[in-house]
Scaffold this motif. Structure first.
Motif, PDB file in Angstrom:
ATOM      1  N   CYS A  41       0.834  -1.215   0.000  1.00 35.60           N
ATOM      2  CA  CYS A  41       0.000   0.000   0.000  1.00 35.60           C
ATOM      3  C   CYS A  41       0.860   1.253   0.000  1.00 35.60           C
ATOM      4  O   CYS A  41       0.693   2.158   0.821  1.00 35.60           O
ATOM      5  CB  CYS A  41      -0.934   0.008   1.212  1.00 35.60           C
ATOM      6  SG  CYS A  41      -2.139  -1.311   1.217  1.00 35.60           S
ATOM      7  N   LEU A  63      -4.454   3.987   0.287  1.00 34.83           N
ATOM      8  CA  LEU A  63      -5.432   3.450   1.232  1.00 34.83           C
ATOM      9  C   LEU A  63      -5.737   1.990   0.974  1.00 34.83           C
ATOM     10  O   LEU A  63      -6.444   1.355   1.756  1.00 34.83           O
ATOM     11  CB  LEU A  63      -6.721   4.264   1.161  1.00 34.83           C
ATOM     12  CG  LEU A  63      -6.564   5.767   1.461  1.00 34.83           C
ATOM     13  CD1 LEU A  63      -7.910   6.448   1.407  1.00 34.83           C
ATOM     14  CD2 LEU A  63      -5.903   5.982   2.810  1.00 34.83           C
ATOM     15  N   LYS A  84      -9.620  -2.400  -1.299  1.00 38.66           N
ATOM     16  CA  LYS A  84      -9.544  -2.466   0.163  1.00 38.66           C
ATOM     17  C   LYS A  84     -10.791  -3.184   0.673  1.00 38.66           C
ATOM     18  O   LYS A  84     -11.909  -2.804   0.333  1.00 38.66           O
ATOM     19  CB  LYS A  84      -9.464  -1.064   0.759  1.00 38.66           C
ATOM     20  CG  LYS A  84      -9.226  -1.061   2.269  1.00 38.66           C
ATOM     21  CD  LYS A  84      -9.046   0.354   2.776  1.00 38.66           C
ATOM     22  CE  LYS A  84      -8.740   0.359   4.260  1.00 38.66           C
ATOM     23  NZ  LYS A  84      -8.548   1.742   4.784  1.00 38.66           N
TER      24      LYS A  84
END
Length: 999
Positions: A41, A63, A84
């Motif tokens: 990430c 994120l 995510k």
């Protein structure tokens, strides 16, 4: 067909010192952005602007796991699709560079919300993350390089976010996006999209669709949803895939261009959100649709991988290639747009911008391709183990959009259809991804475990010519199974010189290969010059020099080789800036061989160059060489070449020698006239006269039509009469005028040019009109049928006649035609009215003019088509106190319908002519003037004895005779004066009454 050369487009390479395994990467403003493998990430930034350094600039956290990443040049932002918690998000990172300074401030905000709250005094040092919420998961996206707008692809739809700048204070402006359009595409889920200047390209497996979005400010339809239904032909409907348990029948391949692409069967519905402008109306236009069929023989056992990839839209901008117009402008105007997409073994390059959609090039790969990137100069393709560099034809197409004079005798450019070539196939192990940034290539390699031993061999090395002696420095902490490289491509000039050097190997072996390679070199330099970011510098001067050199080299090829495109020698030599002497010197020893066969290209260049009015004059030696070349190649063109101003230094004896040989084989009038001209150049007028006497003057005039330069030449932009023209002016002026008239009538000489030419021959002052020019005007009026030219000639001739009459100036030479000649040969010169002739018989010796100017002017005014009003201001130059002046004034008044005024002038100044005037003019609608105007005037004037009393009395008697024959008795009595003498009028009354009794 792909030409294969072994050149060196790759100069050197650097290893990017990433801390973790790269997954995705892109470039922006001298920085390389690398997204790391899943779980990290993080995006790392590295300096990519300098060839000697690749130092880390910092990093910023994302994120979620980055699935797709792109850089927006306009707005300087990084857009990502991130995953995510098994959900996909679309985010834009703005002001990401501040993370390289060590700042950890991050602002996360939703698109269009809380801009003021997001702004603080320290916002200059913080990165902003803009979240763009979507109703469906984002699958792909594209940033427009012109506007910075973001186009996002979802299932069955495309969503357009427009980039905007929002001022949150007087000094700070923030970037934001605004949803502006949703495009619903039924049953079509995009795999890749490309977006540029309103053009949208989308692919799905083996289909590609391109359409154009346009914004209209005019009022839209009542509905804000517009559906563009495609027309589906029957053959496309019937081509749906048929499936059974044992086999699959695939659809047939289809290519639809322009308006035909509406038949693709894909309906697009535009839903405008109206957030930007309530009056805005998006419209779309289909541009291209193509569907490929799966070739199982090519993709055996790997059909699932046989899909389209590497979809790209490449813009090229207006540059003003050889001017500095664009240097101070930051706004780029799109000139051409190209689309590239590829199958595993073949790539396609289309030109989609403008009015024409066409396939420019196809690229055959030797191996299955992984990915490809298109640049204005090259196409870079990676296979599993090879980095391949192909040439592209974008600059050739863009040059034709930018310059309308391409493909003429003035300019040239290698054709778009020129075969593409592979410059280099470079070995790399485990190539996975490729990107491009300015003159650098970024590649990612991931070698399998079994390739580790291979990697220890010198396979990864610097790709310069010294690659065998220099090895890259691999960071010790780097995982040996992967590497990220920045490859610096060779400079344009370096690669250009290598191509030119390489082409020399083909000069005497493979003509077409030599031309092809030099054309590649030319396009390489042309593309570099079309870069809108190219500024005035030493580099640009070097590129311009290379451009001119490449033009000269191509000119050499087309002038020396036997090729069907030999005519290109002319524009390429022109673009090179070489003079005729320079071109001849480049021929070297070839000119010394008198038995040498000269190719069509050189002859075409010489023929056209010598026909043009250029300022260059060859020396005697070079002029003789030209004569030799033309005599061997095209002897019938020899007289035309000799007439060129470039050969002014030619030895006349040598010219006569060659002309005599030509005349012996094929006699012609042009050869005779050329010999006459050369005799004059030698000072031999007798020889000239002898040559001219061989043909009738009418035939000689045809010779001047075939070669006007025998009479006049243009030197430094000015028309100059030749020695032959001067000779004819002195000895045969009539023939000269006829020859100039023939040139004008055959569109070889303009009217103004002919005027200037004859004035120069007569050697008169600018304000003086020589008689020879008047002769030309008269001859042209006889021959001309164009009304506009006729009226101009009327004016010129009339004003010139008046000017000379007013000054009693005689013509400087004897006129070629008399008034009788003009009347008999031209309808514009009419018979002179009897009353005018009578008036002239009354002129005193002091008023006599020994010239045809008066009779020509009178005849012209008596003509049927003369515009009298055009010369009225010039009549003041002629006095009415003379008979000839009075005749002109009365002629003009009469032609204007002013008969009463004319009668008054005649009664006052020339009463003897009243009756002849009345007998000729007072007819039809003007007949009533006999009794309404003339009778009262004569009666009044006869009441007073004077010098003209007998004339008035005689005129009155004649007037009464006419009235008695025309009027009834009662009307006749009514017009008689009440105080008249009965004895005087009684005979006329009896005549009128007898006429009544007889009838």
């Amino acid at each position: 067909m792909v030409q294969l050369y072994n050149l060196h487009p790759f100069g050197s390479q650097q290893v990017v010192p990433t801390g973790q395994e790269p997954a995705l990467f892109c470039c922006g403003r001298d920085a390389l952005l690398v997204a790391c493998v899943p779980g990290a990430c993080k995006v790392e930034a590295f300096a990519a602007g300098r060839p000697e350094l690749c130092e880390p600039l910092g990093s910023f956290n994302t994120l979620g796991r980055v699935l797709r990443m792109a850089y927006g040049e306009v707005g300087d932002y990084v857009a990502t699709i991130e995953e995510k918690n098994k959900a996909l998000f679309l985010r834009v990172y703005v002001n990401w560079q501040c993370m390289s300074t060590g700042s950890s401030r991050v602002c996360v905000r939703m698109v269009g919300h809380n801009l003021e709250a997001a702004y603080t005094e320290a916002s200059k040092d913080q990165m902003s993350i803009i979240e763009l919420p979507l109703s469906d998961p984002p699958l792909c996206f594209s940033c427009c390089p012109l506007t910075g707008d973001l186009l996002v692809g979802c299932k069955n739809k495309l969503i357009l976010f427009c980039l905007k700048k929002v001022a949150v204070s007087r000094t700070v402006t923030l970037l934001d996006f605004e949803l502006s359009l949703i495009m619903h595409i039924k049953n079509f889920t995009p795999a890749e999209i490309a977006f540029c200047a309103g053009y949208v390209a989308i692919t799905f497996e083996l289909e590609v669709l391109i359409f154009k979005l346009e914004t209209s400010e005019k009022a839209a339809a009542n509905s804000r949803r517009q559906t563009y239904e495609s027309i589906v032909p029957e053959q496309l409907v019937n081509e749906a895939p048929l499936e059974s348990e044992d086999f699959v029948i695939c659809q047939q391949p289809v290519e639809l261009l322009g308006d035909q692409s509406k038949q693709c069967g894909i309906a697009v519905t535009l839903e405008s959100t109206g957030l930007i402008n309530e009056d805005s109306n998006f419209q779309m236009q289909y541009v291209l649709y193509r569907r490929f069929a799966l070739d199982m023989s090519t993709f055996l056992f790997s059909a699932e991988d046989a899909k389209l990839h590497s979809l790209q839209l490449l813009p090229m901008y207006e540059t003003g290639m050889f001017t500095n117009v664009q240097l101070n402008s930051t706004k780029r105007e799109l000139m051409s747009l190209f689309c590239f997409f590829s199958l595993p073994h073949i790539g396609y390059l289309y030109k989609v911008g403008g009015n024409l959609v066409e396939l420019i090039s196809t690229y055959q790969y030797s191996e299955k391709s992984q990915q490809a990137v298109l640049t204005p100069q090259f196409l870079h393709v990676i296979t599993s183990n090879n980095l391949q560099c192909f040439t592209v034809r974008c600059s050739a197409a863009a040059a034709r959009d930018e310059d309308p004079y391409i493909d003429t005798t003035l300019k040239a450019c290698p054709p778009v259809s020129l075969d593409v070539c592979a410059l280099r196939i470079q070995l790399f192990i485990g190539l996975k991804a490729i990107s491009h940034f300015k003159n650098r290539i970024i590649i990612l390699t991931k070698a399998d475990t079994e390739d580790t031993t291979e990697r220890k061999k010198p396979s990864r090395r610097l790709l310069s010519r010294k690659a065998d002696s220099i090895k890259p420095k691999v960071p010790s902490e780097a995982n040996p199974s992967w590497n990220l490289y920045i490859i610096n491509t060779a400079s344009t000039l370096q690669l250009y010189r290598e191509m030119v050097e390489y082409s020399k190997a083909y000069e005497n072996i493979k003509t077409e290969s030599c031309i092809h390679l030099l054309s590649e070199a030319h396009l390489l330099v042309r593309t570099a010059l079309m870069d809108p970011d190219l500024k005035e510098s030493e580099e640009k001067e070097d590129l311009l020099a290379a451009f001119r050199e490449s033009c000269a080299l191509l000119g050499d090829c087309y002038s020396r080789f036997d090729t069907k495109d030999f005519h290109l020698a002319l524009p390429y030599y022109k673009m090179s800036g070489l003079s005729i002497t320079d071109v001849l010197k480049r021929m070297g020893s070839t000119l010394e061989d008198k038995t040498q066969k000269f190719e069509k290209g050189l002859i075409f260049y010489l023929h056209n160059s010598l026909y043009e009015d250029i300022d260059e004059e060859l020396n005697e030696e070079m002029a003789a060489k030209v004569l030799q070349i033309v005599h061997l190649a095209e002897p019938n063109q020899l007289p035309h070449v000799i007439c060129s101003p470039c050969l002014g230094s030619l030895c006349p004896k040598l010219a006569i020698k060659y002309l005599t040989m030509v005349e012996t084989a094929v006699p012609s009038i042009v050869v005779t006239l050329s010999k006459a001209s050369m005799f004059l150049k030698m000072g031999d007028q007798d020889g000239c006269k002898k040559e001219l006497d061989n043909y009738a003057e009418m035939m000689l005039a045809c010779g001047f039509i075939a070669e006007p330069r025998l009479l006049r030449q243009q030197i430094k932009g000015q028309i100059i009469p030749t020695a032959l023209a001067v000779y004819l002016c002195e000895t045969r002026p009539g023939f000269l005028v006829a020859s100039v008239l023939a040139l004008h009538e055959n569109n070889k000489m303009e009217f103004e040019e002919a005027d200037s030419f004859i004035k120069m021959l007569s050697a008169k002052d600018e304000d003086t009109v020589p008689q020879l020019l008047v002769d030309f005007w008269e001859a042209l009026l006889v021959a001309c049928g164009q009304q506009g030219v006729v009226q101009e000639l009327h004016f010129k001739l009339a004003t010139q006649y008046i000017w000379r009459l007013s000054r009693k100036q005689m013509p400087d030479t004897k006129p070629l035609k008399t008034t009788e000649d003009l009347i008999n040969s031209c309808c514009h010169y009419g018979l002179i009215f009897p009353w005018v002739i009578f008036m002239m018989s009354l002129a005193s010796p002091s008023d006599h003019i020994d010239s045809d100017d008066l009779s020509k002017l009178q005849s012209l005014l008596c003509g049927p088509s003369f515009n009298i009003s055009s010369i009225l201001p010039f009549l003041e130059m002629l006095s009415e106190d003379t008979i000839f002046g009075l005749s002109i004034h009365i002629l003009c008044s009469t032609r204007l319908g002013q008969h009463e005024r004319s009668i008054d002038k005649l009664l006052e100044k020339c009463p003897e002519a009243v009756i002849p005037y009345a007998q000729h003019e007072l007819k039809d609608e003007h007949q009533a003037l006999w009794w309404n105007k003339l009778l009262p005037e004569l009666c009044q004037r006869t009441r007073h004895a004077g010098y003209n009393y007998p004339v008035f009395l005689s005129s009155l008697q004649e007037t009464l005779n006419v009235i008695a024959m025309e009027l009834e008795l009662r009307d006749f009595v009514n017009v008689l004066p009440e105080d008249g003498n009965v004895a005087f009028f009684l005979p006329h009354l009896l005549q009128c009454s007898r006429r009544r009794l007889v009838t």
